[in-house]
Scaffold this motif. Structure first.
Motif, PDB file in Angstrom:
ATOM      1  N   CYS A 161      -6.096   4.007   4.922  1.00 19.58           N
ATOM      2  CA  CYS A 161      -5.094   5.771   4.911  1.00 19.58           C
ATOM      3  C   CYS A 161      -3.998   5.383   3.878  1.00 19.58           C
ATOM      4  O   CYS A 161      -3.071   6.534   3.578  1.00 19.58           O
ATOM      5  CB  CYS A 161      -4.964   5.860   6.304  1.00 19.58           C
ATOM      6  SG  CYS A 161      -6.095   6.450   7.388  1.00 19.58           S
ATOM      7  N   GLU A 162      -2.987   5.040   4.396  1.00 18.28           N
ATOM      8  CA  GLU A 162      -1.693   4.895   3.304  1.00 18.28           C
ATOM      9  C   GLU A 162      -2.101   4.901   2.194  1.00 18.28           C
ATOM     10  O   GLU A 162      -1.652   5.346   1.142  1.00 18.28           O
ATOM     11  CB  GLU A 162      -1.270   2.885   3.509  1.00 18.28           C
ATOM     12  CG  GLU A 162      -0.576   3.017   5.123  1.00 18.28           C
ATOM     13  CD  GLU A 162       0.400   1.098   5.710  1.00 18.28           C
ATOM     14  OE1 GLU A 162      -0.211   0.800   4.590  1.00 18.28           O
ATOM     15  OE2 GLU A 162       0.491   1.296   6.735  1.00 18.28           O
ATOM     16  N   THR A 180      -1.566  -5.478  -5.968  1.00 19.37           N
ATOM     17  CA  THR A 180      -1.310  -3.912  -5.980  1.00 19.37           C
ATOM     18  C   THR A 180      -0.741  -3.170  -7.248  1.00 19.37           C
ATOM     19  O   THR A 180      -1.040  -2.533  -8.106  1.00 19.37           O
ATOM     20  CB  THR A 180       0.002  -4.282  -4.984  1.00 19.37           C
ATOM     21  OG1 THR A 180      -0.373  -4.016  -3.811  1.00 19.37           O
ATOM     22  CG2 THR A 180       1.024  -2.921  -5.501  1.00 19.37           C
ATOM     23  N   TRP A 181      -0.223  -4.854  -7.882  1.00 22.41           N
ATOM     24  CA  TRP A 181      -0.166  -4.354  -9.427  1.00 22.41           C
ATOM     25  C   TRP A 181      -0.954  -3.635  -9.989  1.00 22.41           C
ATOM     26  O   TRP A 181      -1.197  -3.256 -10.924  1.00 22.41           O
ATOM     27  CB  TRP A 181       0.188  -5.659 -10.765  1.00 22.41           C
ATOM     28  CG  TRP A 181       1.158  -5.145 -11.625  1.00 22.41           C
ATOM     29  CD1 TRP A 181       2.804  -4.812 -12.061  1.00 22.41           C
ATOM     30  CD2 TRP A 181       0.873  -5.472 -12.395  1.00 22.41           C
ATOM     31  NE1 TRP A 181       2.839  -4.821 -13.089  1.00 22.41           N
ATOM     32  CE2 TRP A 181       2.523  -4.744 -13.531  1.00 22.41           C
ATOM     33  CE3 TRP A 181      -0.691  -5.810 -12.839  1.00 22.41           C
ATOM     34  CZ2 TRP A 181       1.757  -4.272 -15.737  1.00 22.41           C
ATOM     35  CZ3 TRP A 181      -0.914  -5.397 -14.742  1.00 22.41           C
ATOM     36  CH2 TRP A 181       0.463  -4.960 -15.080  1.00 22.41           C
ATOM     37  N   ARG A 182      -2.551  -4.149  -9.973  1.00 16.94           N
ATOM     38  CA  ARG A 182      -3.681  -3.697 -10.648  1.00 16.94           C
ATOM     39  C   ARG A 182      -3.977  -2.940 -10.481  1.00 16.94           C
ATOM     40  O   ARG A 182      -4.291  -2.104 -11.752  1.00 16.94           O
ATOM     41  CB  ARG A 182      -4.532  -5.287 -10.419  1.00 16.94           C
ATOM     42  CG  ARG A 182      -5.770  -4.821 -11.521  1.00 16.94           C
ATOM     43  CD  ARG A 182      -6.768  -6.098 -11.263  1.00 16.94           C
ATOM     44  NE  ARG A 182      -7.758  -5.557 -11.563  1.00 16.94           N
ATOM     45  CZ  ARG A 182      -8.896  -5.031 -10.687  1.00 16.94           C
ATOM     46  NH1 ARG A 182      -8.721  -5.338  -9.554  1.00 16.94           N
ATOM     47  NH2 ARG A 182     -10.492  -5.326 -11.325  1.00 16.94           N
ATOM     48  N   LEU A 183      -3.853  -2.371  -9.429  1.00 13.81           N
ATOM     49  CA  LEU A 183      -4.274  -1.141  -9.442  1.00 13.81           C
ATOM     50  C   LEU A 183      -3.206  -0.043  -9.646  1.00 13.81           C
ATOM     51  O   LEU A 183      -4.164   1.251  -9.822  1.00 13.81           O
ATOM     52  CB  LEU A 183      -4.299  -1.445  -7.519  1.00 13.81           C
ATOM     53  CG  LEU A 183      -5.045   0.136  -6.796  1.00 13.81           C
ATOM     54  CD1 LEU A 183      -6.062   1.042  -7.233  1.00 13.81           C
ATOM     55  CD2 LEU A 183      -5.309   0.292  -5.160  1.00 13.81           C
ATOM     56  N   ALA A 184      -1.984  -0.383  -8.995  1.00 15.60           N
ATOM     57  CA  ALA A 184      -1.104   1.170  -9.717  1.00 15.60           C
ATOM     58  C   ALA A 184      -0.747   1.818 -11.147  1.00 15.60           C
ATOM     59  O   ALA A 184      -0.499   2.513 -11.263  1.00 15.60           O
ATOM     60  CB  ALA A 184       0.089   0.413  -9.278  1.00 15.60           C
ATOM     61  N   GLN A 185      -1.603   0.464 -11.907  1.00 22.48           N
ATOM     62  CA  GLN A 185      -1.429   1.088 -13.222  1.00 22.48           C
ATOM     63  C   GLN A 185      -2.865   1.806 -13.568  1.00 22.48           C
ATOM     64  O   GLN A 185      -3.443   2.456 -14.541  1.00 22.48           O
ATOM     65  CB  GLN A 185      -2.399  -0.605 -14.353  1.00 22.48           C
ATOM     66  CG  GLN A 185      -1.444  -1.864 -14.222  1.00 22.48           C
ATOM     67  CD  GLN A 185       0.086  -0.831 -14.083  1.00 22.48           C
ATOM     68  OE1 GLN A 185       0.462  -0.722 -14.697  1.00 22.48           O
ATOM     69  NE2 GLN A 185       0.753  -1.321 -12.996  1.00 22.48           N
ATOM     70  N   SER A 193       0.884  -1.463   0.144  1.00 25.94           N
ATOM     71  CA  SER A 193       0.059   0.108  -0.168  1.00 25.94           C
ATOM     72  C   SER A 193       1.138   1.062  -0.110  1.00 25.94           C
ATOM     73  O   SER A 193       0.864   2.243  -0.229  1.00 25.94           O
ATOM     74  CB  SER A 193      -1.034   0.061   1.706  1.00 25.94           C
ATOM     75  OG  SER A 193      -0.187  -0.804   1.753  1.00 25.94           O
ATOM     76  N   LYS A 194       2.160   1.556   0.350  1.00 28.51           N
ATOM     77  CA  LYS A 194       3.242   2.143   0.300  1.00 28.51           C
ATOM     78  C   LYS A 194       3.513   2.328  -1.423  1.00 28.51           C
ATOM     79  O   LYS A 194       3.599   2.429  -2.349  1.00 28.51           O
ATOM     80  CB  LYS A 194       3.648   2.106   1.097  1.00 28.51           C
ATOM     81  CG  LYS A 194       2.722   1.803   2.845  1.00 28.51           C
ATOM     82  CD  LYS A 194       4.066   1.618   3.733  1.00 28.51           C
ATOM     83  CE  LYS A 194       2.976   1.335   5.088  1.00 28.51           C
ATOM     84  NZ  LYS A 194       2.771  -0.073   5.170  1.00 28.51           N
ATOM     85  N   GLN A 195       5.268   1.927  -0.715  1.00 28.69           N
ATOM     86  CA  GLN A 195       5.730   2.263  -1.841  1.00 28.69           C
ATOM     87  C   GLN A 195       6.639   1.406  -3.222  1.00 28.69           C
ATOM     88  O   GLN A 195       6.068   1.430  -4.185  1.00 28.69           O
ATOM     89  CB  GLN A 195       8.032   2.099  -1.483  1.00 28.69           C
ATOM     90  CG  GLN A 195       8.817   2.317  -2.873  1.00 28.69           C
ATOM     91  CD  GLN A 195       8.877   3.729  -2.908  1.00 28.69           C
ATOM     92  OE1 GLN A 195       8.582   4.895  -2.643  1.00 28.69           O
ATOM     93  NE2 GLN A 195       8.973   3.805  -4.402  1.00 28.69           N
ATOM     94  N   ALA A 196       6.014   0.171  -2.809  1.00 27.90           N
ATOM     95  CA  ALA A 196       5.238  -0.816  -3.896  1.00 27.90           C
ATOM     96  C   ALA A 196       4.142  -0.437  -4.756  1.00 27.90           C
ATOM     97  O   ALA A 196       4.106  -0.411  -6.152  1.00 27.90           O
ATOM     98  CB  ALA A 196       4.624  -2.174  -3.211  1.00 27.90           C
ATOM     99  N   MET A 197       3.519   0.377  -4.356  1.00 27.25           N
ATOM    100  CA  MET A 197       2.485   0.563  -5.586  1.00 27.25           C
ATOM    101  C   MET A 197       2.735   2.238  -6.553  1.00 27.25           C
ATOM    102  O   MET A 197       2.238   2.006  -7.280  1.00 27.25           O
ATOM    103  CB  MET A 197       1.472   1.160  -3.907  1.00 27.25           C
ATOM    104  CG  MET A 197      -0.476   1.950  -5.326  1.00 27.25           C
ATOM    105  SD  MET A 197      -1.195   0.588  -5.686  1.00 27.25           S
ATOM    106  CE  MET A 197      -1.945   0.059  -4.257  1.00 27.25           C
TER     107      MET A 197
END
Ligand SMILES: Cc1cc2nc3c(=O)[nH]c(=O)nc-3n(C[C@H](O)[C@H](O)[C@H](O)COP(=O)(O)OP(=O)(O)OC[C@H]3O[C@@H](n4cnc5c(N)ncnc54)[C@H](O)[C@@H]3O)c2cc1C
Length: 428
Positions: A160-161, A137-142, A47-51
């Motif tokens: 929140c994060e 996370t990967w799917r959302l980040a796109q 939910s942080k840097q990986a996003m």
């Protein structure tokens, strides 16, 4: 011939269990079954840097940035990745996988953790997201591109994060929660209100004391808006559901064990009627003698690590082995957590959520949220310290831990009485 010790769930608690079994002298077979196709990885960055990283990396490369190292002392492990346990028969010491294969075991480690809960409202299915797994996370980040209108259901840690991460990525973020402030059940009203204002100053909009009543979509089923129970309607491109999790216990049905909230186990992690079975990590529901007799699940990274330590000793002793640590010498588990939101690190120790009052211990709350100076709140139940939450308090964590342990392990009222016990700040 059995598979020795079978661990189901190949994430943090499962991996740490394997390591601890080796540390404690187990040289027999270990089989690690995991539903995800990846070697174990760390969830907190999701939910942080990986996003942020996920926007420019393939999912395989993203995995490398969060993978948990495999230590040489693990020795040989029979990895069964991409395989799900679908049933178990504790009387006959056997589990069955989704490909029909049966694994007989001497000892079983239950480490199947949690999955995200979904809102009980349908609509806009293709634009709905959650964050539990690497793939999520990967799917959302796109889709987290500048200007994207992001609605987050849930103002807990993950909500929140993500609000902080998505805002930093240039998204317009609305957070919705039924509670009056973010993380209020954990931090109490005063601290939570400071956190709320901090997020608002960074551009996050909150809709509190309300719920998502309806999800609007167009003729193609594309998400358009969410309508709240207070009458407000929010146009949105995506909806992220961060409303909590539920334990993955279905494969344990039919064994007569208590799985009403995770897996009920003793404080040494063993199951009451099955000494050769332990539960560890987010799924374990256990009482902690440091606090009281109440069984709780605690969804913190350090609980996965500490329950694995304790559980490995218990399991080996119950299997008739001689673990290097005697069960009575294992240390009490002290829950702790952290959360990174914009430029602050929130750190907690103990069980602040069980407190009935909260009293500032160090620094000034508003200064902490504005100029980065340390602030800490002490949480008390019936006058006894049960937890401490701080911001910018990295250097004082050891002090706080000692202070908490002193309070929990001594009957000395001078230590235990809250400084101003009447100053309650919205705790339960
Ligand atoms: C987005 C996110 C951010 C977080 N941030 C923080 C933080 O900042 N600080 C903090 O203290 N904690 C944080 N946490 C919590 C922390 O990551 C968890 O406490 C920890 O991951 C628990 O580990 P676990 O191994 O018990 O369970 P999990 O990590 O949930 O792993 C369980 C594994 O079992 C697998 N599984 C499930 N069912 C089956 C089955 N039937 N057969 C086989 N495999 C199965 C799952 O696929 C999964 O891989 C965060 C969690 C998330 C999701």
């Amino acid at each position: 011939m059995t598979e020795g010790i079978v661990i189901v769930g190949s994430s943090l608690a499962g991996l740490r269990s394997a390591e601890q079994l080796r540390n404690q002298g187990w040289e027999g077979a270990i089989t690690l079954v995991g539903e995800e196709p990846y070697l174990p990885y760390n969830r907190p960055p999701l939910s942080k840097q990986a996003m942020v990283d996920a926007r420019t990396l393939s999912v395989e490369d993203l995995h490398e940035t969060v993978a948990l190292g495999l230590k040489p002392r693990l020795g040989e492990i029979d990895w069964r990745l991409g395989r799900r346990a679908v049933s178990s028969d504790m009387a006959n010491r056997r589990i069955t996988l989704d490909d029909g294969q049966a694994l007989d075991y001497d000892g079983l480690v239950i480490a199947t953790g949690l999955r995200s809960r979904s809102l009980p409202v349908s609509g806009g299915e293709s634009q709905r997201y959650c964050i539990r797994h690497l793939d999520d996370t990967w799917r959302l980040a796109q889709v987290l591109t500048p200007g994207c209108r992001v609605t987050i259901a849930g103002a807990g840690f993950i909500g929140c994060e993500l609000a902080a991460t998505a805002t930093r990525l240039g998204c317009q973020v609305n957070v919705i929660d039924a509670a009056p402030a973010p993380l209020v059940n954990v931090m109490g009203a005063t601290f939570a209100d400071g956190l709320l204002q901090y997020h608002q100053r960074h551009g996050v909009s909150f809709h509190l004391d309300t719920r998502i009543a309806e999800i609007g979509e167009d003729d193609q089923g594309t998400l358009q808006r969410v309508s709240l129970s207070n009458g407000v309607s929010i146009d949105t491109d995506i909806l992220v559901e961060a409303i909590g999790s539920q334990p993955n216990t279905e494969w344990l049905d039919g064994n007569g064990i208590d799985i009403t909230d995770g897996v009920h186990c003793r404080s040494d992690m063993s199951l009451p009627a099955h000494g050769n079975v332990i539960a560890v990590g987010d799924i374990a529901c256990f009482s902690n003698p440091l606090f009281d007799e109440v069984c709780r699940r605690i969804e913190h990274w350090n609980i996965a690590v500490e329950t694995a330590k304790k559980g490995a000793v218990t399991l080996l002793a119950n299997l008739g082995e001689t673990p290097r640590t005697r069960p009575e010498d294992t240390k009490p588990i002290v829950p702790s957590f952290w959360s990174d939101q914009f430029d602050i690190k929130i750190q907690g120790i103990g069980l602040p959520a069980i407190a009935d009052s909260a009293v500032p211990l160090d620094g000034d709350l508003h200064q902490g949220f504005s100029d980065g100076s340390p602030f800490a709140m002490g949480y008390y139940r019936a006058g006894r310290l049960t937890g401490i939450i701080s911001i910018h308090g990295e250097k004082k964590q050891l002090d706080y831990r000692n202070r908490l342990l002193d309070a929990l392990q001594t009957a000395d009222t001078a230590i235990n009485v809250a400084p101003t016990p009447t100053n309650t700040t919205g705790m339960a």
